[in-house]
Design a protein around this motif. Structure first.
Motif, PDB file in Angstrom:
ATOM      1  N   LEU A  25       0.918  -1.168   0.111  1.00 33.58           N
ATOM      2  CA  LEU A  25       0.061   0.189  -0.001  1.00 33.58           C
ATOM      3  C   LEU A  25       0.707   1.224   0.008  1.00 33.58           C
ATOM      4  CD1 LEU A  25      -2.367  -0.820   2.769  1.00 33.58           C
ATOM      5  CD2 LEU A  25      -3.035  -1.065   0.417  1.00 33.58           C
ATOM      6  N   PRO A  26       0.328   2.268  -0.818  1.00 41.51           N
ATOM      7  CA  PRO A  26       1.116   3.545  -0.672  1.00 41.51           C
ATOM      8  C   PRO A  26       1.063   4.207   0.530  1.00 41.51           C
ATOM      9  CG  PRO A  26      -0.205   3.640  -2.689  1.00 41.51           C
ATOM     10  CD  PRO A  26      -0.589   2.321  -1.772  1.00 41.51           C
ATOM     11  N   GLN A  27       1.985   5.091   1.263  1.00 38.46           N
ATOM     12  CA  GLN A  27       1.949   5.491   2.260  1.00 38.46           C
ATOM     13  C   GLN A  27       0.762   6.558   2.612  1.00 38.46           C
ATOM     14  OE1 GLN A  27       5.803   7.517   3.021  1.00 38.46           O
ATOM     15  NE2 GLN A  27       6.242   5.895   4.376  1.00 38.46           N
ATOM     16  N   ASP A  28       0.432   6.997   1.747  1.00 43.52           N
ATOM     17  CA  ASP A  28      -0.785   8.210   1.816  1.00 43.52           C
ATOM     18  C   ASP A  28      -2.068   7.281   2.078  1.00 43.52           C
ATOM     19  OD1 ASP A  28      -0.774   7.253  -1.024  1.00 43.52           O
ATOM     20  OD2 ASP A  28      -1.964   8.842  -1.722  1.00 43.52           O
ATOM     21  N   VAL A  29      -2.129   6.042   1.568  1.00 43.25           N
ATOM     22  CA  VAL A  29      -3.463   5.098   1.975  1.00 43.25           C
ATOM     23  C   VAL A  29      -3.480   4.503   2.941  1.00 43.25           C
ATOM     24  CG1 VAL A  29      -4.556   3.078   0.969  1.00 43.25           C
ATOM     25  CG2 VAL A  29      -3.609   4.641  -0.692  1.00 43.25           C
ATOM     26  N   GLN A  30      -2.108   4.169   3.337  1.00 45.62           N
ATOM     27  CA  GLN A  30      -1.801   3.667   4.878  1.00 45.62           C
ATOM     28  C   GLN A  30      -2.178   4.694   5.875  1.00 45.62           C
ATOM     29  OE1 GLN A  30       2.114   1.775   5.736  1.00 45.62           O
ATOM     30  NE2 GLN A  30       2.504   1.517   3.594  1.00 45.62           N
ATOM     31  N   PRO A  51       7.223  13.174  25.288  1.00 45.93           N
ATOM     32  CA  PRO A  51       8.692  13.360  25.236  1.00 45.93           C
ATOM     33  C   PRO A  51       8.951  12.308  24.180  1.00 45.93           C
ATOM     34  CG  PRO A  51       8.167  13.224  27.392  1.00 45.93           C
ATOM     35  CD  PRO A  51       6.908  13.193  26.968  1.00 45.93           C
ATOM     36  N   THR A  52       8.236  11.462  23.872  1.00 46.51           N
ATOM     37  CA  THR A  52       8.392  10.174  22.825  1.00 46.51           C
ATOM     38  C   THR A  52       7.735  10.405  21.591  1.00 46.51           C
ATOM     39  OG1 THR A  52       6.599   8.929  23.351  1.00 46.51           O
ATOM     40  CG2 THR A  52       8.725   8.325  24.302  1.00 46.51           C
ATOM     41  N   TYR A  53       7.474  11.802  21.329  1.00 44.82           N
ATOM     42  CA  TYR A  53       6.770  12.255  19.992  1.00 44.82           C
ATOM     43  C   TYR A  53       7.536  12.215  18.879  1.00 44.82           C
ATOM     44  CZ  TYR A  53       3.235  14.753  17.532  1.00 44.82           C
ATOM     45  OH  TYR A  53       2.131  15.067  16.690  1.00 44.82           O
ATOM     46  N   HIS A  54       7.458  11.294  17.913  1.00 42.07           N
ATOM     47  CA  HIS A  54       8.469  11.276  16.833  1.00 42.07           C
ATOM     48  C   HIS A  54       7.864  11.986  15.548  1.00 42.07           C
ATOM     49  CE1 HIS A  54      11.216   9.177  18.956  1.00 42.07           C
ATOM     50  NE2 HIS A  54      10.366   8.189  19.394  1.00 42.07           N
ATOM     51  N   LEU A  55       8.664  11.941  14.551  1.00 38.86           N
ATOM     52  CA  LEU A  55       8.108  12.533  13.086  1.00 38.86           C
ATOM     53  C   LEU A  55       7.133  11.882  12.692  1.00 38.86           C
ATOM     54  CD1 LEU A  55       8.378  14.715  10.977  1.00 38.86           C
ATOM     55  CD2 LEU A  55       9.905  13.273   9.817  1.00 38.86           C
ATOM     56  N   ARG A  56       7.266  10.361  12.636  1.00 43.37           N
ATOM     57  CA  ARG A  56       6.077   9.479  12.300  1.00 43.37           C
ATOM     58  C   ARG A  56       4.766   9.804  12.954  1.00 43.37           C
ATOM     59  NH1 ARG A  56       5.817   3.480  14.008  1.00 43.37           N
ATOM     60  NH2 ARG A  56       4.107   2.564  12.612  1.00 43.37           N
ATOM     61  N   ALA A  63      -2.843  13.268   9.814  1.00 40.14           N
ATOM     62  CA  ALA A  63      -3.665  12.371   8.881  1.00 40.14           C
ATOM     63  C   ALA A  63      -5.298  12.230   9.715  1.00 40.14           C
ATOM     64  CB  ALA A  63      -3.226  11.166   8.388  1.00 40.14           C
ATOM     65  N   TRP A  64      -5.094  12.097  10.953  1.00 40.54           N
ATOM     66  CA  TRP A  64      -6.242  11.832  11.793  1.00 40.54           C
ATOM     67  C   TRP A  64      -6.809  13.292  11.950  1.00 40.54           C
ATOM     68  CZ3 TRP A  64      -5.869   9.296  17.370  1.00 40.54           C
ATOM     69  CH2 TRP A  64      -7.170   8.782  17.779  1.00 40.54           C
ATOM     70  N   MET A  65      -6.290  14.231  12.245  1.00 34.39           N
ATOM     71  CA  MET A  65      -6.658  15.654  12.428  1.00 34.39           C
ATOM     72  C   MET A  65      -7.458  16.054  11.108  1.00 34.39           C
ATOM     73  SD  MET A  65      -3.909  17.379  14.467  1.00 34.39           S
ATOM     74  CE  MET A  65      -4.365  19.097  14.479  1.00 34.39           C
ATOM     75  N   GLN A  66      -6.980  15.923  10.086  1.00 34.37           N
ATOM     76  CA  GLN A  66      -7.607  16.137   8.741  1.00 34.37           C
ATOM     77  C   GLN A  66      -8.991  15.824   8.677  1.00 34.37           C
ATOM     78  OE1 GLN A  66      -5.007  15.512   5.288  1.00 34.37           O
ATOM     79  NE2 GLN A  66      -3.541  16.549   6.124  1.00 34.37           N
ATOM     80  N   ILE A  67      -9.178  14.479   9.057  1.00 39.23           N
ATOM     81  CA  ILE A  67     -10.511  13.663   9.046  1.00 39.23           C
ATOM     82  C   ILE A  67     -11.472  13.818  10.176  1.00 39.23           C
ATOM     83  CG2 ILE A  67      -9.899  12.322   7.050  1.00 39.23           C
ATOM     84  CD1 ILE A  67     -10.682  10.236   9.904  1.00 39.23           C
ATOM     85  N   SER A  68     -11.041  14.824  11.213  1.00 44.39           N
ATOM     86  CA  SER A  68     -11.688  14.808  12.451  1.00 44.39           C
ATOM     87  C   SER A  68     -12.998  15.408  12.676  1.00 44.39           C
ATOM     88  CB  SER A  68     -11.024  15.689  13.474  1.00 44.39           C
ATOM     89  OG  SER A  68     -10.890  16.952  13.088  1.00 44.39           O
TER      90      SER A  68
END
Length: 89
Positions: A25-30, A51-56, A63-68
């Motif tokens: 699957l493409p990353q955008d679909v994932q 403190p464990t917040y990473h770029l990923r 992505a989640w915020m965009q569909i909230s």
């Protein structure tokens, strides 16, 4: 669609998705599937940095915020649509 039917279809889509590999699957679909799953199962995101917040995590959070704005049922319907479209390919 009746809620029970939607929940059944959503569970079936989750089962199908769990058999897919990340490489298929493409990353955008994932990211879209991740966000829709979270919205459907947890509701709108309440972002908080740790403190464990990473770029990923930032990509997933974005992505989640965009569909909230979607309801849980709308998120389930879109998740099902994406999985069904992937099966047709």
């Amino acid at each position: 669609m009746i809620a029970k039917e939607l929940d059944t279809q959503f569970q079936e889509a989750l089962t199908i998705a769990s058999r897919m590999t990340q490489g298929s699957l493409p990353q955008d679909v994932q990211l879209r599937l991740y966000a829709l799953y979270k919205q459907a199962t947890f509701g709108s995101l309440e972002p908080r940095k740790t403190p464990t917040y990473h770029l990923r995590d930032a990509f997933k959070t974005n992505a989640w915020m965009q569909i909230s704005h979607l309801t849980a049922d709308e998120a389930k319907e879109q998740y099902i649509e994406i999985i069904n479209s992937l099966l047709k390919k």
